[in-house]
Scaffold this motif. Structure first.
Motif, short mmCIF file in Angstrom:
data_model
loop_
_atom_site.label_atom_id
_atom_site.label_comp_id
_atom_site.label_asym_id
_atom_site.label_seq_id
_atom_site.Cartn_x
_atom_site.Cartn_y
_atom_site.Cartn_z
N UNK A 268 3.08 35.23 1.09
CA UNK A 268 1.80 34.61 1.16
C UNK A 268 0.56 34.81 0.66
N UNK A 269 0.75 35.92 -0.42
CA UNK A 269 -0.23 36.00 -1.47
C UNK A 269 0.34 35.74 -2.76
N UNK A 270 1.32 34.87 -2.96
CA UNK A 270 2.04 34.62 -4.08
C UNK A 270 1.06 33.84 -5.21
N UNK A 271 0.26 32.78 -4.48
CA UNK A 271 -0.55 32.05 -5.70
C UNK A 271 -1.70 33.13 -5.98
N UNK A 272 -2.24 34.11 -5.22
CA UNK A 272 -3.34 35.06 -5.48
C UNK A 272 -2.68 35.96 -6.69
N UNK A 273 -1.35 36.35 -6.69
CA UNK A 273 -0.65 37.47 -7.34
C UNK A 273 -0.54 36.81 -8.80
N UNK A 274 -0.09 35.52 -8.86
CA UNK A 274 0.06 34.78 -9.93
C UNK A 274 -1.16 34.24 -10.61
N UNK A 275 -2.16 34.29 -9.62
CA UNK A 275 -3.65 34.10 -10.32
C UNK A 275 -4.09 35.26 -11.16
#
Length: 541
Positions: A268-275
């Motif tokens: 659920x936080x993949x986009x934040x992590x890769x950001x």
């Protein structure tokens, strides 16, 4: 396999070539046109603007995006965003690899800590003002994205890379149409603010006679910077520059492994992590750097692999490419309804960052106020390179500690600034809550930043209340028969003669002393002595 003459094979190469050619052209224009050189606009920003203008003209004529033509592989705009995304992390990784030099004194450690706290405080201030502007704008423009203002600190304080990252998150996950271009436009306005504010302040300093160096003064490079003691040779079976690039890429690959693992655990936080690719890149570079240091200690590695001069060249290359690609990736067509809001945010960001950082520099860095301000203002409206450009005009040889403050402040800035990065992902859901939290966080950071004055103020206030209490107690004739309210806490203030020292004595010790001398307990209050007859406060009645 595709043919070697197909645009799908050459599209990426053509795109990189155009970006680098624009940098060369911008550099030539800056050298040839004196007002451009005096403007202090970074060459990479000027190169990006040239491509932006060219793209706008092409679209007006051909009715098509320039970078989405077959010449650039059909998806050049997307590739520009990808280049901006990766070069941000690669530039930070290269910067992390550079050695930190000698041991810092307590004073210098405090100044570096204050610089990091100032960085985060400025982010918070920009975030508060930015989100306030867009919250108000959303009331006047139905459907406008309320959390768009949180992009101000990412565009001004962290540059095109982070502005693109968070603009992309808002666009892809929260429906902010044109979020990427909005973030990149904020970053472009930040560079213009750095140039405008920097030129104005430098002009003021010149009129005051504080700057005597010529614009664009060059500094010769010493051979020791290129080939340091106990370093690997410049040319061997593997070129020294190749080694620097290999270390950077290796650290970035480790960062990808960390992001992939965390993204798998927290989908659920993949986009934040890769950001946070740049943040995990810094962590990976630190791990590799520590491993190399450990291998040298046990003599498995006998030479120093990292060269500060060459690693600086690598980081500057990535940052230049990041900025020119980021500015060129702006799509003006999706921002036609946002220009007024963008300009308001730009002006507010310029003025507030200028005033706040000048105040902090004056209060906390009195020995090199101008140098610290120029470095911080340039960095917090553009990038680190913009801060260096402004600082060089005042301090061409970097004799002041300001440049070191900028390099070493990253750790406290990341530690204190990380919560704000998380808050930015909450802003689209709860913009007003994030606004309130940012205000509270800003106040806390300023208490930490101005802790010296805060503690002095509190000490003065407490001391004043105590003195007032003593005067009231002394005015009662020196009798201690009526104890002050502080007895409820287990302490009694014994009032002494005007020339004696004040004493704070626990009640338990007073009771023990009275038990040893019972004859003094029968003395009536009116016959009791006015003060102790001994210097020991425990002998006071």
């Amino acid at each position: 396999m595709e043919n070697f003459w197909d645009y799908s094979v050459w599209g990426g190469v053509n795109l990189i070539a155009v970006l680098l050619i624009s940098l060369i052209l911008a550099n030539v224009l800056k050298k040839a046109i004196r007002p451009l050189q005096a403007s202090l606009i970074p060459t990479s920003v000027l190169g990006g603007m040239l491509l932006l203008v060219l793209s706008a003209v092409y679209k007006a004529v051909a009715k098509q995006e320039l970078f989405d033509t077959a010449f650039f592989g059909g998806n050049g705009t997307t590739n520009l965003e990808i280049i901006t995304y990766h070069t941000l992390a690669l530039g930070f990784i290269a910067t992390t690899f550079k050695s930190s030099g000698g041991k810092l004194t307590k004073k210098r450690t405090g100044e570096i800590f204050n610089t990091g706290v100032t960085t985060v405080s400025t982010y918070l201030m920009q975030g508060i003002l930015g989100i306030l502007i867009t919250l108000i704008a959303a009331m006047a423009v139905p459907g406008f994205f309320k959390a768009a203002g949180i992009l101000l600190p990412f565009g001004y304080g962290q540059g095109t890379g982070q502005a693109l990252n968070y603009g992309g998150i808002f666009e892809n996950e929260y429906g902010f149409t044109g979020g990427k271009s909005f973030g990149l436009s904020v970053a472009a306005l930040g560079f213009l603010s750095a140039s405008l504010g920097g030129v104005v302040y430098l002009s003021i300093l010149k009129r005051k006679g504080k700057i005597t160096t010529a614009l664009g003064a060059d500094k010769a490079v010493r051979s020791e910077e290129i080939q340091g003691a106990n370093e690997i040779p410049m040319q061997e079976s593997m070129d020294k520059m190749t080694v620097q690039i290999a270390l950077v890429i290796m650290a970035y690959l480790i960062a990808f492994g960390l992001m992939f693992g965390l993204g798998t655990l927290l989908p659920g936080m993949r986009s934040v992590i890769f950001g946070f690719n740049f943040l995990l890149g810094v962590l990976s570079a630190t791990l590799v750097k520590t491993a190399l240091r450990g291998l040298r200690k046990i003599r498995l590695v006998k030479k120093e692999y990292v060269n500060n001069f060459l690693m600086t060249r690598v980081s500057n290359f990535f940052f230049d490419l990041m900025v020119v690609a980021g500015v060129a990736a702006i799509r003006l067509s999706v921002l036609e309804n946002y220009w007024v809001i963008l300009l308001i945010m730009g002006v507010v960001g310029l003025v507030s960052t200028f005033i706040y950082n000048h105040f902090v520099a004056k209060m906390l860095f009195p020995e090199y106020t101008e140098e610290q301000f120029l470095m911080m203002y340039g960095m917090l409206t553009g990038t680190a390179s913009t801060g260096i450009i402004l600082l060089r005009e005042m301090d061409p040889d970097f004799e002041s500690p300001a440049s070191d403050n900028m390099v070493y402040q990253n750790f406290p800035a990341i530690v204190f600034g990380f919560p704000m990065m998380l808050l930015a992902t909450l802003a689209p859901k709860r913009p007003w809550l994030v606004f309130i939290i940012l205000i509270a966080f800003f106040l806390v950071m300023n208490v930490i930043l101005f802790r010296k004055w805060v503690f002095a103020f509190l000490k003065t206030k407490l001391s004043g209340k105590f003195d007032k209490l003593m005067k009231v107690d002394s005015g009662s004739g020196g009798s201690t028969a009526e104890a002050p309210a502080s007895e409820s806490a287990g302490y009694s203030w014994s009032v002494q003669a005007p020339d004696a020292a004040e004493a704070k004595v626990p009640l338990a010790e007073q009771a023990e002393a009275m038990a040893e001398t019972p004859e003094t307990a029968d003395i009536p209050a009116e016959e009791a002595p006015e003060g102790p007859t001994s210097e020991d406060p425990q002998e006071a009645p």
